[in-house]
Scaffold this motif. Structure first.
Motif, short mmCIF file in Angstrom:
data_model
loop_
_atom_site.label_atom_id
_atom_site.label_comp_id
_atom_site.label_asym_id
_atom_site.label_seq_id
_atom_site.Cartn_x
_atom_site.Cartn_y
_atom_site.Cartn_z
N VAL A 146 0.84 -1.20 0.00
CA VAL A 146 0.00 0.00 0.00
C VAL A 146 0.88 1.25 0.00
O VAL A 146 2.00 1.23 0.50
N PRO A 147 0.37 2.36 -0.58
CA PRO A 147 1.18 3.56 -0.66
C PRO A 147 1.24 4.35 0.64
O PRO A 147 2.17 5.14 0.84
N SER A 148 0.28 4.18 1.54
CA SER A 148 0.26 5.03 2.73
C SER A 148 -0.38 4.31 3.91
O SER A 148 -0.99 3.24 3.74
N GLY A 149 -0.23 4.90 5.08
CA GLY A 149 -0.83 4.33 6.27
C GLY A 149 -2.35 4.29 6.16
O GLY A 149 -2.99 3.32 6.56
N LYS A 150 -2.92 5.35 5.59
CA LYS A 150 -4.38 5.40 5.41
C LYS A 150 -4.85 4.26 4.53
O LYS A 150 -5.82 3.58 4.82
N ALA A 151 -4.12 4.07 3.42
CA ALA A 151 -4.48 2.99 2.50
C ALA A 151 -4.34 1.64 3.20
O ALA A 151 -5.16 0.74 3.02
N GLY A 152 -3.31 1.51 4.02
CA GLY A 152 -3.12 0.27 4.77
C GLY A 152 -4.30 -0.01 5.67
O GLY A 152 -4.81 -1.13 5.75
N ASN A 153 -4.77 1.04 6.30
CA ASN A 153 -5.92 0.93 7.18
C ASN A 153 -7.16 0.51 6.40
O ASN A 153 -7.89 -0.39 6.80
N SER A 154 -7.38 1.15 5.24
CA SER A 154 -8.57 0.84 4.44
C SER A 154 -8.53 -0.59 3.93
O SER A 154 -9.51 -1.33 4.04
N VAL A 155 -7.39 -0.99 3.35
CA VAL A 155 -7.30 -2.34 2.81
C VAL A 155 -7.49 -3.35 3.94
O VAL A 155 -8.19 -4.36 3.78
N GLY A 156 -6.90 -3.06 5.10
CA GLY A 156 -7.06 -3.96 6.25
C GLY A 156 -8.53 -4.13 6.62
O GLY A 156 -9.01 -5.24 6.84
N THR A 157 -9.27 -3.00 6.63
CA THR A 157 -10.68 -3.07 6.99
C THR A 157 -11.48 -3.83 5.95
O THR A 157 -12.35 -4.64 6.27
N ILE A 158 -11.16 -3.57 4.68
CA ILE A 158 -11.88 -4.25 3.61
C ILE A 158 -11.65 -5.77 3.68
O ILE A 158 -12.56 -6.56 3.44
N LEU A 159 -10.42 -6.16 4.00
CA LEU A 159 -10.13 -7.59 4.10
C LEU A 159 -10.75 -8.20 5.34
O LEU A 159 -11.16 -9.36 5.35
N PHE A 160 -10.80 -7.39 6.39
CA PHE A 160 -11.21 -7.91 7.70
C PHE A 160 -12.59 -8.57 7.66
O PHE A 160 -12.77 -9.69 8.15
N PHE A 161 -13.56 -7.90 7.03
CA PHE A 161 -14.93 -8.40 7.12
C PHE A 161 -15.14 -9.73 6.40
O PHE A 161 -15.65 -10.67 7.02
N PRO A 162 -14.73 -9.86 5.13
CA PRO A 162 -14.91 -11.19 4.52
C PRO A 162 -14.09 -12.28 5.22
O PRO A 162 -14.57 -13.39 5.38
N LEU A 163 -12.88 -11.93 5.65
CA LEU A 163 -12.07 -12.96 6.31
C LEU A 163 -12.74 -13.41 7.61
O LEU A 163 -12.77 -14.60 7.93
N MET A 164 -13.29 -12.46 8.35
CA MET A 164 -13.96 -12.83 9.60
C MET A 164 -15.29 -13.53 9.34
O MET A 164 -15.75 -14.35 10.13
N PHE A 165 -15.92 -13.19 8.20
CA PHE A 165 -17.14 -13.92 7.84
C PHE A 165 -16.84 -15.42 7.72
O PHE A 165 -17.53 -16.26 8.28
N PHE A 166 -15.73 -15.71 7.01
CA PHE A 166 -15.39 -17.12 6.82
C PHE A 166 -14.88 -17.77 8.10
O PHE A 166 -14.85 -18.99 8.23
N ALA A 167 -14.46 -16.95 9.05
CA ALA A 167 -14.07 -17.50 10.34
C ALA A 167 -15.30 -17.80 11.18
O ALA A 167 -15.19 -18.37 12.27
N GLY A 168 -16.48 -17.38 10.69
CA GLY A 168 -17.71 -17.72 11.40
C GLY A 168 -18.18 -16.68 12.38
O GLY A 168 -18.99 -16.97 13.25
N LEU A 169 -17.69 -15.45 12.23
CA LEU A 169 -18.08 -14.42 13.20
C LEU A 169 -19.59 -14.21 13.20
O LEU A 169 -20.20 -14.00 14.23
N TRP A 170 -20.20 -14.25 12.01
CA TRP A 170 -21.65 -14.02 11.93
C TRP A 170 -22.43 -15.35 11.93
O TRP A 170 -23.51 -15.41 12.47
N THR A 171 -21.88 -16.34 11.25
CA THR A 171 -22.49 -17.66 11.23
C THR A 171 -21.38 -18.68 11.46
O THR A 171 -20.50 -18.81 10.61
N PRO A 172 -21.39 -19.36 12.57
CA PRO A 172 -20.30 -20.31 12.79
C PRO A 172 -20.21 -21.32 11.65
O PRO A 172 -21.23 -21.69 11.06
#
Ligand SMILES: Nc1ncnc2c1ncn2[C@@H]1O[C@H](COP(=O)(O)OP(=O)(O)O)[C@@H](O)[C@H]1O
Ligand SMILES: [Mg+2]
Lengths: 300, 246
Positions: free
Chosen positions: B161-187
């Motif tokens: 990523v080019p910047s800290g802000k972008a790092g934060n955004s990409v992290g957040t975008i990845l976080f939700f689908p990855l946690m979905f598959f970890a079963g956060l919403w549906t085990p």
């Protein structure tokens, strides 16, 4: 003793040639200035000396070693033009941490006092003003007790008073035996601090001399005006090679010339026991020398 | 070593001075366990879950959540900010290698993840009687594999990523689908078959499965372990190749 030797340095970023051909050497104990307009290649040059960039050509020796030699990091302090600290790190923590990196660190408390940061020790980095950040950056460059300090745009962002204070500090550091390489685009700073200067333009050294030498080396005219205490014969003045013309303005005399004109005029007057009252010199400045060397003003 | 300890301590202090990030890493996973555990039906054995209780599953999911917070949310933002700000560059002019700072950061993240995980496990055990089965080494293995796999991804993101802000955004975008598959919403256990298959190949899906297996007394299955190691190798290599210091 030469502490830094740069020979035919060359560095390009893709198609942009930042440094075309730069050579100079820095002697122990001097303040060596690198002066040039924005984009001239100053930062690239000092970053190459600091071992942060690998040159495409030429050789650099620092204290007889290659800039990539990690042992140099103990002996060379660098203040980079663009480098920060974490927002929430306090001044004290930064100094204490960086001091722990070096085998024989300087006393950072004394350093902060000299830099006027003594009151700010508990302030986090993000809350410092631009000038305070800059002074902290200088402190971090000096904290290792370096033999050489490389300072890139030392006083950019400082107010005039802070700038003068910083100059005093730098002179003090030099007096303690540290060799200083100073990158600047401030004429006044270069004139005041530097023993010798390399003027860099478009990646090349266009002049290398003392500030006085650079000014004297110009063939621009200087003008001296004064009111003599007794009549002066124009011919006496005109006989000196430095003098090009003598113009009368009533009781005032204006002498136009080049080189060390002031010396020429005052010695003629002294020999004839004449005192010059209201003496005014319109002297060329380093600014003028710079414009003549590079064809543009440094402020562009 | 003294310098490394000092850098790590400094990083810990800096981390704790970001109250929101520190809260989400250190306490949010435990809070999730407490909230879900307060729902009476989640404390009843469920036939759908093969006799396990919902809360049993969520303790493992909360551990995966901890690692996701640290590795996917925080790491890219912090590392990319350090690079963007020139912190790494400045360090490169000192006798201390910027690699040491990265090491100190990883040590700090590791300690934060361990502290948060310990809190999740302790509260799960004391409040809701969720027990770690006797196979503690298997849990440690699953934890380390998941941590390594997700951190490799986080560091790779920081590298590109080019910047800290972008790092934060990409992290957040990845976080939700990855946690979905970890079963956060549906085990995972109640996900449709096809989603389970997909989850098996995602880092946190594989991680959650491995953690759950270890908590119920088994060892991480070969597929999950292989998938996690794969993430370590692929993203670790890519991160090393693409990491820029300035
Ligand atoms: N990292 C970089 N990538 C590409 N171009 C660069 C980079 N750094 C500097 N340049 C270019 O090289 C030239 C010299 O830059 P620099 O050494 O920073 O000059 P100065 O410090 O004298 O202003 C400029 O044209 C600048 O745009
Ligand atoms: Mg510059």
């Amino acid at each position: 003793m030469t502490v830094i030797e740069v020979r035919n340095l060359r560095k390009a970023y893709g198609d942009t040639v930042a440094v075309r051909d730069v050579s100079f050497s820095v002697e122990a104990g001097e303040i060596f200035g690198i002066l040039g307009p924005n984009g001239a290649g100053k930062t690239t040059t000092v970053e190459s000396i600091s071992g942060l960039r690998r040159p495409d050509g030429g050789t650099i020796r620092v204290l007889g070693r290659d800039p990539g030699d990690r042992s140099l990091r103990d002996d060379v302090g660098v203040q980079l033009q663009e480098s920060g600290l974490p927002d929430k790190l306090t001044v004290r923590e930064a100094l204490d941490l960086y001091a722990s990196f070096y085998p024989a660190p300087a006393d950072w408390r004394a350093l902060t006092r000299e830099l006027g940061l003594g009151e700010k020790l508990s302030t986090p980095y993000a809350k410092l003003s631009g000038g305070q950040k800059q002074r902290l950056s200088i402190a971090l460059a000096l904290i290792g007790g370096p033999k050489i300090a490389i300072l890139d745009e030392l006083t950019t962002g400082l107010d005039p008073q802070a700038r003068r204070d910083t100059w005093d500090l730098i002179e003090g550091v030099r007096d303690s035996g540290v060799t200083i390489v100073l990158v600047t685009h401030f004429m006044e700073e270069a004139e005041r601090l530097c023993d010798r200067l390399a003027v860099i333009d478009r990646g090349q050294v266009v002049a290398l001399d003392t500030p006085a030498g650079l000014i004297a080396g110009m063939d621009t005219e200087q003008r001296i005006r004064f009111r003599p205490s007794a009549p002066v014969d124009d011919a006496l003045l005109e006989a000196r090679p430095e003098v090009r013309a003598v113009i009368r303005h009533g009781a005032q005399i204006e002498v136009v010339g080049t080189g060390n004109l002031l010396h020429a005029v005052t010695s003629v007057l002294a020999v004839n026991e004449i005192i010059a009252a209201d003496l005014r010199i319109e002297q060329a400045s380093l600014d003028d020398a710079f414009v003549q060397l590079t064809g543009r003003s440094v402020k562009e | 070593m003294r310098v490394f300890a000092k850098l790590t301590l400094t990083e810990i202090k800096l981390f704790l001075r970001e109250p929101i990030a520190a809260f989400f890493v250190l306490f949010f996973p435990t809070l999730l366990v407490v909230i879900l555990g307060s729902i009476p039906s989640f404390r009843e054995p469920s036939a759908d879950l093969g006799g396990a209780r919902v809360i049993d599953l969520y303790v493992g999911i909360a551990v995966a959540l901890t690692l996701a917070m640290v590795a996917i949310q925080v790491t890219p933002a912090v590392l990319a900010t350090y690079r963007e700000r020139g912190v790494l560059r400045r360090l490169a002019t000192t006798p201390v290698s910027p690699l040491k700072l990265l090491g100190a950061q990883l040590a700090m993240f590791g300690l934060a993840a361990i502290a948060s995980t310990a809190l999740v496990l302790a509260v799960g055990r004391l409040a809701f009687d969720v027990r770690l089965a006797d196979n503690f080494p298997a849990f440690v293995l699953a934890f380390l594999l998941t941590a390594a796999g997700t951190l490799a991804i986080g560091i790779f993101v920081a590298a590109v990523v080019p910047s800290g802000k972008a790092g934060n955004s990409v992290g957040t975008i990845l976080f939700f689908p990855l946690m979905f598959f970890a079963g956060l919403w549906t085990p995972r256990e109640v996900m449709p078959e096809v989603l389970q298959r997909i989850a098996d190949f995602t880092p946190l899906g594989a991680g959650e499965r491995a953690l759950n297996e270890a908590m119920t007394g088994g060892w991480p299955n070969l597929l999950s372990a292989t998938v996690l190691l794969g993430y370590v190798v692929v993203f670790g290599f890519a991160a090393v190749r693409s990491f820029r210091w300035s």
